[in-house]
Design an enzyme around this catalytic site. Structure first.
Site, PDB file in Angstrom:
ATOM      1  N   LYS A  22      96.607  20.290  43.482  1.00 41.70           N
ATOM      2  CA  LYS A  22      97.179  21.432  44.708  1.00 41.70           C
ATOM      3  C   LYS A  22      96.055  22.386  45.126  1.00 41.70           C
ATOM      4  O   LYS A  22      95.845  22.357  46.286  1.00 41.70           O
ATOM      5  CB  LYS A  22      98.295  22.263  43.936  1.00 41.70           C
ATOM      6  CG  LYS A  22      98.808  23.368  44.911  1.00 41.70           C
ATOM      7  CD  LYS A  22      99.887  24.310  44.135  1.00 41.70           C
ATOM      8  CE  LYS A  22      99.190  25.248  43.290  1.00 41.70           C
ATOM      9  NZ  LYS A  22      98.918  26.604  43.710  1.00 41.70           N
ATOM     10  N   ASN A  23      95.605  22.975  44.090  1.00 39.81           N
ATOM     11  CA  ASN A  23      94.326  23.824  44.650  1.00 39.81           C
ATOM     12  C   ASN A  23      93.176  23.329  45.339  1.00 39.81           C
ATOM     13  O   ASN A  23      92.757  23.869  46.308  1.00 39.81           O
ATOM     14  CB  ASN A  23      94.164  24.838  43.419  1.00 39.81           C
ATOM     15  CG  ASN A  23      95.148  25.718  43.151  1.00 39.81           C
ATOM     16  OD1 ASN A  23      95.857  25.745  43.855  1.00 39.81           O
ATOM     17  ND2 ASN A  23      94.961  26.348  42.168  1.00 39.81           N
ATOM     18  N   CYS A 119     100.914  39.767  44.806  1.00 40.11           N
ATOM     19  CA  CYS A 119     101.880  38.741  44.344  1.00 40.11           C
ATOM     20  C   CYS A 119     102.429  38.772  42.724  1.00 40.11           C
ATOM     21  O   CYS A 119     101.767  39.783  42.200  1.00 40.11           O
ATOM     22  CB  CYS A 119     101.333  37.192  44.665  1.00 40.11           C
ATOM     23  SG  CYS A 119     100.357  36.703  43.351  1.00 40.11           S
ATOM     24  N   ARG A 124      95.443  40.881  43.467  1.00 37.04           N
ATOM     25  CA  ARG A 124      94.811  39.990  44.410  1.00 37.04           C
ATOM     26  C   ARG A 124      94.222  40.390  45.563  1.00 37.04           C
ATOM     27  O   ARG A 124      94.725  39.838  46.679  1.00 37.04           O
ATOM     28  CB  ARG A 124      95.732  38.754  44.603  1.00 37.04           C
ATOM     29  CG  ARG A 124      96.150  38.294  43.169  1.00 37.04           C
ATOM     30  CD  ARG A 124      96.903  36.870  43.092  1.00 37.04           C
ATOM     31  NE  ARG A 124      96.019  35.825  43.302  1.00 37.04           N
ATOM     32  CZ  ARG A 124      96.523  34.580  43.402  1.00 37.04           C
ATOM     33  NH1 ARG A 124      97.853  34.416  43.294  1.00 37.04           N
ATOM     34  NH2 ARG A 124      95.822  33.435  43.475  1.00 37.04           N
ATOM     35  N   ASP A 307      95.626  29.484  34.792  1.00 35.49           N
ATOM     36  CA  ASP A 307      96.816  28.528  35.077  1.00 35.49           C
ATOM     37  C   ASP A 307      97.274  28.096  34.007  1.00 35.49           C
ATOM     38  O   ASP A 307      98.185  27.284  34.117  1.00 35.49           O
ATOM     39  CB  ASP A 307      96.010  27.760  36.244  1.00 35.49           C
ATOM     40  CG  ASP A 307      95.938  28.460  37.566  1.00 35.49           C
ATOM     41  OD1 ASP A 307      96.325  29.833  37.661  1.00 35.49           O
ATOM     42  OD2 ASP A 307      95.429  28.078  38.532  1.00 35.49           O
ATOM     43  N   ARG A 399     106.299  24.477  43.913  1.00 35.62           N
ATOM     44  CA  ARG A 399     105.058  24.911  44.735  1.00 35.62           C
ATOM     45  C   ARG A 399     103.902  24.158  44.121  1.00 35.62           C
ATOM     46  O   ARG A 399     102.876  23.904  44.689  1.00 35.62           O
ATOM     47  CB  ARG A 399     104.630  26.170  44.748  1.00 35.62           C
ATOM     48  CG  ARG A 399     105.705  27.385  45.097  1.00 35.62           C
ATOM     49  CD  ARG A 399     105.322  28.873  45.375  1.00 35.62           C
ATOM     50  NE  ARG A 399     103.862  28.907  45.747  1.00 35.62           N
ATOM     51  CZ  ARG A 399     103.202  29.907  46.073  1.00 35.62           C
ATOM     52  NH1 ARG A 399     103.550  31.133  45.592  1.00 35.62           N
ATOM     53  NH2 ARG A 399     102.052  29.961  46.436  1.00 35.62           N
TER      54      ARG A 399
END
Ligand code: EPU
Length: 428
Positions: A22-23, A119, A124, A307, A399
């Site tokens: 994803k990233n 968030c 952030r 993560d 997500r």
């Protein structure tokens, strides 16, 4: 809102392939803005965040589509960008949208992008991105929650980041590709997603060296070209699936990922007692006994990934002995703690540390995902728990995990999704 129903059903066994990262993918999609022509990305995960980035690219004027229903490739043609503005409605859905600022500034000389705001996992800020753009000669103005950036021509510069930032490094790296002269990024992030972006930019014709080290140098070129690229496997998805095997004392093989991308995770699982074998694109993990307690501190790559922190904590909830987890990257990434406690976990939080005393058994109940990785942690906890766990707010998990229930079912987990319609029908 969908929910995921998990039942503790013993060791996971079998083989499972991971999706594309994803990233990495989000950064590569932003980078397509740097060149006219059609880029094709393959091995793209079907995720809400990828859809959000496609939507942003379209809002800017690019053509950006999946190659077909259920396909895992996207075509993006950024030949025409008629509106270099990323509005709040789109950026607030996903912080990574801020990554369009660097490419837009480099290609169009102007960009207006909403500030992403905080968030669930922390404040952030984006000050390091902005510091980089300013050093390259951009004029920046903060206007009602938007960053207005402009530059007649960006000029190479030496930029020393105050902290290691993944998206900050990527954003400034992309802008520097079309700047005049040489840019040197010191204290650059070394994550595999930065390396993959550097490789992608090289393919596009950029002159980027040092990806994977903390010093990246970029010599600006006058134009870049659109290319075809296969997105690397998702190291965090792989780590999550392996974590589920550790928690359930399973034996699984995760395919389609570079083991070098998840060394720190594998080291911790080994410390927990797992037996691990790696091949160039797969990891086999056997967990012969109850996991042992470990100490872990999150850090930028090659340290233990933030993560993976929540998922490891879920494993440690059922480990033998007391573990200590310290979160050093984000200030508020313990949202999974109260939910794990509801399942019977013995966790004591003290600032950035969580002390976890392993219990013999967790018990299934209703829990709520508060962010992507916290949600994944609850799924792991559910697999190791007695009885049924219902994970609510699954949209967080969606997500970043393509059909997590399908992947886990493939290795024998008792897990399924209930869609809103089914839930409503049951209640009626
Ligand atoms: N930071 C600043 N100023 C900046 C930029 C970052 O103070 O200008 C701070 C952050 O607040 C944080 C630390 O620096 O405390 C590191 O943040 P970083 O910039 O590296 O994070 P990011 O680039 O915004 C990416 C991933 C995250 C992942 C982090 C760390 C993407 C789209 N997101 O975020 O992924 O946690 O790097 O590895 O690439 C996830 O996938 O669940 C996720 C949150």
């Amino acid at each position: 809102m969908d929910r995921i129903i998990v039942r503790g059903s013993g060791p996971l066994r079998g083989e499972v392939a991971v999706s594309g990262s994803k990233n990495s993918c989000l950064a590569l999609m932003a980078a397509t803005l740097l060149a006219p022509g059609e880029t094709v990305l393959t091995n793209v995960p079907r995720l809400r965040d990828v859809d959000a980035m496609l939507e942003i690219l379209r809002a800017l004027g690019a053509r950006a589509e999946w190659e077909g229903e259920g396909a895992h490739s996207v075509r993006i043609d950024a030949s025409r960008i008629h509106n270099p503005e990323a509005p709040y409605e789109l950026v607030r859905k996903m912080r990574a949208s801020f990554l369009v600022l660097g490419p837009l500034l480099a290609r169009c000389g102007t960009a207006r992008v909403s500030e992403p705001g905080g968030c669930a996992i922390g404040v952030r800020p984006v000050d390091q991105h902005l510091k980089g753009f300013e050093a390259l000669g951009a004029k920046l103005q903060l206007d009602h929650g938007y960053v207005d950036a402009s530059a007649v021509k960006l000029t190479g510069a030496r930029i020393a980041f105050d902290i290691s930032t993944v998206n900050g490094t990527q954003n400034v790296m992309m802008a520097a590709c079309l700047a005049d002269g040489e840019t040197v990024l010191e204290n650059a992030a070394r994550e595999p997603e930065v390396v993959e972006l550097a490789e992608f930019l090289l393919k596009m014709g950029a002159d980027v060296r040092g990806g994977g080290t903390d010093r990246i140098s970029i010599r600006g070129v006058s134009r870049l070209r659109a290319v075809r690229h296969r997105v690397a496997g998702d190291r965090i998805e792989a780590g999550t699936l392996l974590g589920a095997a550790v928690a359930t004392q399973g034996d699984i093989c995760v395919q389609g990922v570079d083991p070098a991308h998840l060394e720190s995770t594998l080291d911790k699982f080994r410390e927990c007692g797992a037996e691990i074998e790696t091949r160039p694109t797969e990891v086999r993990l056997r967990m012969p006994q109850r996991p042992r307690a470990v100490r872990v501190v999150t850090a930028p790559f090659p340290g233990f990934a933030t993560d993976m922190q929540a998922q490891l904590m879920a494993v440690l909830c059922v480990a033998e002995g007391s573990s200590v987890v310290t979160e050093r990257v984000f200030e508020n990434r313990f949202m999974h703690v109260p939910e794990l406690q509801r399942m019977g976990a013995d966790i004591h939080k003290e600032g950035a540390c969580a002390i976890i005393r392993g219990v013999d058994r967790l018990c299934g109940t209703d829990v709520m995902a508060s962010d992507l990785r916290a949600g994944a942690a609850l799924v792991i906890a559910g697999l190791a728990a007695e009885g049924q766990t219902i994970v609510h707010r699954v949209y967080h998990i969606d997500r970043g995990y393509e059909s997590i229930e399908t992947k886990l079912s493939a290795v024998g987990a008792a897990i399924h999704r209930e869609s809103v319609e089914t839930v409503v029908a049951k209640a009626a």
